[in-house]
Design an enzyme around this catalytic site. Structure first.
Site, PDB file in Angstrom:
ATOM      1  N   ALA A  43       7.243 -13.407 -86.359  1.00  9.57           N
ATOM      2  CA  ALA A  43       7.754 -13.014 -85.044  1.00  9.57           C
ATOM      3  C   ALA A  43       8.736 -14.074 -84.573  1.00  9.57           C
ATOM      4  O   ALA A  43       8.648 -15.246 -84.971  1.00  9.57           O
ATOM      5  CB  ALA A  43       6.612 -12.871 -84.043  1.00  9.57           C
ATOM      6  N   SER A  44       9.671 -13.638 -83.742  1.00 12.85           N
ATOM      7  CA  SER A  44      10.657 -14.573 -83.199  1.00 12.85           C
ATOM      8  C   SER A  44      10.939 -14.205 -81.748  1.00 12.85           C
ATOM      9  O   SER A  44      11.290 -13.065 -81.445  1.00 12.85           O
ATOM     10  CB  SER A  44      11.957 -14.512 -84.013  1.00 12.85           C
ATOM     11  OG  SER A  44      12.931 -15.403 -83.485  1.00 12.85           O
ATOM     12  N   ALA A  45      10.753 -15.179 -80.855  1.00 15.51           N
ATOM     13  CA  ALA A  45      11.012 -14.981 -79.433  1.00 15.51           C
ATOM     14  C   ALA A  45      11.982 -16.049 -78.954  1.00 15.51           C
ATOM     15  O   ALA A  45      12.481 -16.855 -79.743  1.00 15.51           O
ATOM     16  CB  ALA A  45       9.704 -15.022 -78.646  1.00 15.51           C
ATOM     17  N   SER A  46      12.244 -16.077 -77.659  1.00 15.25           N
ATOM     18  CA  SER A  46      13.260 -16.988 -77.145  1.00 15.25           C
ATOM     19  C   SER A  46      12.868 -18.446 -77.294  1.00 15.25           C
ATOM     20  O   SER A  46      13.708 -19.305 -77.549  1.00 15.25           O
ATOM     21  CB  SER A  46      13.532 -16.683 -75.667  1.00 15.25           C
ATOM     22  OG  SER A  46      12.338 -16.770 -74.914  1.00 15.25           O
ATOM     23  N   GLN A  90       9.128 -19.439 -82.801  1.00 20.73           N
ATOM     24  CA  GLN A  90       9.121 -18.569 -83.967  1.00 20.73           C
ATOM     25  C   GLN A  90       7.803 -18.795 -84.699  1.00 20.73           C
ATOM     26  O   GLN A  90       7.301 -19.916 -84.755  1.00 20.73           O
ATOM     27  CB  GLN A  90      10.309 -18.924 -84.859  1.00 20.73           C
ATOM     28  CG  GLN A  90      10.633 -17.910 -85.930  1.00 20.73           C
ATOM     29  CD  GLN A  90      12.073 -18.040 -86.408  1.00 20.73           C
ATOM     30  OE1 GLN A  90      13.000 -17.915 -85.619  1.00 20.73           O
ATOM     31  NE2 GLN A  90      12.258 -18.314 -87.694  1.00 20.73           N
ATOM     32  N   VAL A  91       7.233 -17.728 -85.268  1.00 22.71           N
ATOM     33  CA  VAL A  91       5.922 -17.820 -85.905  1.00 22.71           C
ATOM     34  C   VAL A  91       6.049 -17.528 -87.400  1.00 22.71           C
ATOM     35  O   VAL A  91       6.688 -16.547 -87.797  1.00 22.71           O
ATOM     36  CB  VAL A  91       4.921 -16.843 -85.261  1.00 22.71           C
ATOM     37  CG1 VAL A  91       3.564 -16.920 -85.964  1.00 22.71           C
ATOM     38  CG2 VAL A  91       4.767 -17.136 -83.769  1.00 22.71           C
ATOM     39  N   LYS A 131       3.218 -21.781 -85.021  1.00 22.92           N
ATOM     40  CA  LYS A 131       4.098 -21.452 -83.905  1.00 22.92           C
ATOM     41  C   LYS A 131       5.007 -22.659 -83.693  1.00 22.92           C
ATOM     42  O   LYS A 131       4.535 -23.744 -83.352  1.00 22.92           O
ATOM     43  CB  LYS A 131       3.257 -21.163 -82.653  1.00 22.92           C
ATOM     44  CG  LYS A 131       4.058 -20.744 -81.428  1.00 22.92           C
ATOM     45  CD  LYS A 131       3.097 -20.413 -80.283  1.00 22.92           C
ATOM     46  CE  LYS A 131       3.834 -19.998 -79.032  1.00 22.92           C
ATOM     47  NZ  LYS A 131       2.878 -19.677 -77.926  1.00 22.92           N
ATOM     48  N   ASP A 163      -3.576 -12.449 -70.394  1.00 27.96           N
ATOM     49  CA  ASP A 163      -2.615 -11.566 -71.055  1.00 27.96           C
ATOM     50  C   ASP A 163      -3.315 -10.782 -72.164  1.00 27.96           C
ATOM     51  O   ASP A 163      -2.956 -10.869 -73.333  1.00 27.96           O
ATOM     52  CB  ASP A 163      -1.461 -12.397 -71.632  1.00 27.96           C
ATOM     53  CG  ASP A 163      -0.233 -11.561 -71.957  1.00 27.96           C
ATOM     54  OD1 ASP A 163      -0.128 -10.441 -71.429  1.00 27.96           O
ATOM     55  OD2 ASP A 163       0.616 -12.026 -72.733  1.00 27.96           O
TER      56      ASP A 163
END
Length: 418
Positions: free
Chosen positions: A111-114, A117-118, A132, A269
């Site tokens: 996964a990649s977010a702002s 990245q994992v 992470k 969450d």
């Protein structure tokens, strides 16, 4: 110091450029609604502002409905960085040859977010893990951008003169704390281990959280046990791992409710991606980047609310809402009670959505949360964000109940509190 100053100046220039471009587009006649314009601008500005947008989306207790709804579309999904960049962070943070820590690291991101990245990996001792990794330069960008947050709030307040929310300084303070906490993976590790202590103290071996591997963890790197399982909304898959899906959901709910008063933090969450049924039938809670903490007053009000729910005493429920909320006017609790009764009956009457449609579930939860806050505001009540986070998790669990067609009654929910 000089390099830091140059980076800060460059980031300010980037921010100014984006603002100028969007401003010129507006002057040329490209004039989307203000919430949409702000959301698109935030996405162009990158990590800090995407997180700010998500904060707005998850805070109907603080921001107007049209902004909350628009920022639901503020996606935190980015193209993965080449592994060479991620490797450079790992080497800098862990301060030892990577082959002494990991026997293998998958260069393709899970996964990649702002912000991070994992990647999947395996320790030299044989354990499967996920890493992470904070993206290069992100922390400096966020630190620089935080100086603009106050200005962003001022602009938001100016373009929405009748904004009804808590004081600007309190919002800015909470945004800063929320963002900096998410950037500090050591704090996330502490949250995980705090929840693990709670599980140990309550002798709960039916729920697990990922083990943190401290030898491969730092402020910008978090290495955790990899848990294998399926989403709490995938009923067909759950049946492969659990002989009794109803019991599995009850275990998850019991654990979460107990954490409200027996743990330092609660998971804030619990959407479908963060609550799993593992292959051995246990429940896995993952991703403790966003957590909440209850004050004694909020906990007492929640107890009163639950007891009143059992009795069908909506006026007492209304009084509990007044206690936990912020109000500058006298609240007509009889009228609020009538609205509460309608809202709760509406929630109870919801039909299950497709258990594979996580996005639709998320949208439904956000809509219910917005309606709940709108109802409270009509009566002059504004909730602190922590209470908003709490209510949203309750709505998630109620949706899981519908997905599994489990007929819980008020007494069931109250039993989880005790």
């Amino acid at each position: 110091m000089l390099l830091s100053g140059i980076k800060g100046a460059w980031r300010i220039a980037q921010t100014t450029s984006v603002l100028a471009k969007n401003g010129f587009d507006w002057l040329r006649g490209d004039r989307p609604p203000t919430p949409k314009l702000l959301r698109e601008t935030f996405e162009d500005l990158g990590a800090t502002y995407i997180k700010l947008g998500q904060f707005i989306a998850s805070s109907p207790t603080l921001f107007p409905e049209d902004y909350v709804e628009e920022f639901q579309a503020c996606l935190d999904q980015t193209e993965p960085l080449p592994y060479s960049y991620i490797e450079s962070v790992l080497q800098k943070e862990l301060r030892q040859p990577l082959d002494q820590v990991f026997s293998e690291i998958d260069p393709n991101a899970l996964a990649s977010a702002s912000i991070a990245q994992v990647h999947a990996a395996k320790l030299v001792t044989g354990e499967d893990v996920v890493i992470k990794v904070q993206k290069p330069g992100v922390e400096h960008v966020i630190h620089t951008d935080l100086n603009f947050i106050h200005l962003a709030m001022k602009i938001l307040e100016t373009i929405t003169p009748h904004l009804e929310m808590a004081s600007l300084s309190e919002i800015v303070e909470e945004i800063q704390k929320s963002m900096m906490d998410e950037c500090d993976f050591l704090k996330e590790a502490q949250n995980i281990e705090s929840f693990q202590r709670f599980l140990d103290e309550t002798q709960n071996n039916l729920v697990v959280v990922p083990k943190v591997y401290h030898q491969a963890t730092s402020r910008r790197v978090l290495t955790m046990e990899r848990l294998y399982g399926v989403s709490m909304t995938d009923l067909d898959a759950i049946k492969r791992y659990s002989e009794n899906p109803e019991l599995t959901l009850r275990i998850a709910m019991n654990t979460w409710f107990a954490s409200l008063h027996q743990c330092d933090i609660f998971h804030a969450d619990v959407h479908a991606g963060n609550l799993m049924v593992l292959r051995d039938g246990r429940v896995g809670f993952i991703d403790f980047g966003i957590v909440g903490r209850l004050t004694p007053g909020t906990w007492d009000a929640l107890n009163d609310f639950g007891e009143a729910l059992i009795a069908g005493d909506y006026e007492t429920m209304a009084n509990a809402m007044v206690v936990v909320g912020i109000t500058k006017q006298k609240v007509d609790t009889v009228k609020l009670a009538n609205d509460l009764e309608k809202f709760i009956k509406r929630v109870d009457g919801l039909q299950s959505v497709s258990y594979l449609d996580i996005t639709e579930t998320e949208n439904d939860i956000n809509k219910l949360m917005t309606d709940f806050v709108r109802m409270a505001k009509r009566h002059g009540i504004q909730f602190p964000r922590q209470f908003g986070l709490l209510i949203k998790q309750l709505l998630y669990f109620d949706r899981y109940r519908h997905v599994m067609a489990i007929d819980l009654v008020a007494e069931d929910y109250m039993s989880f509190l005790n």
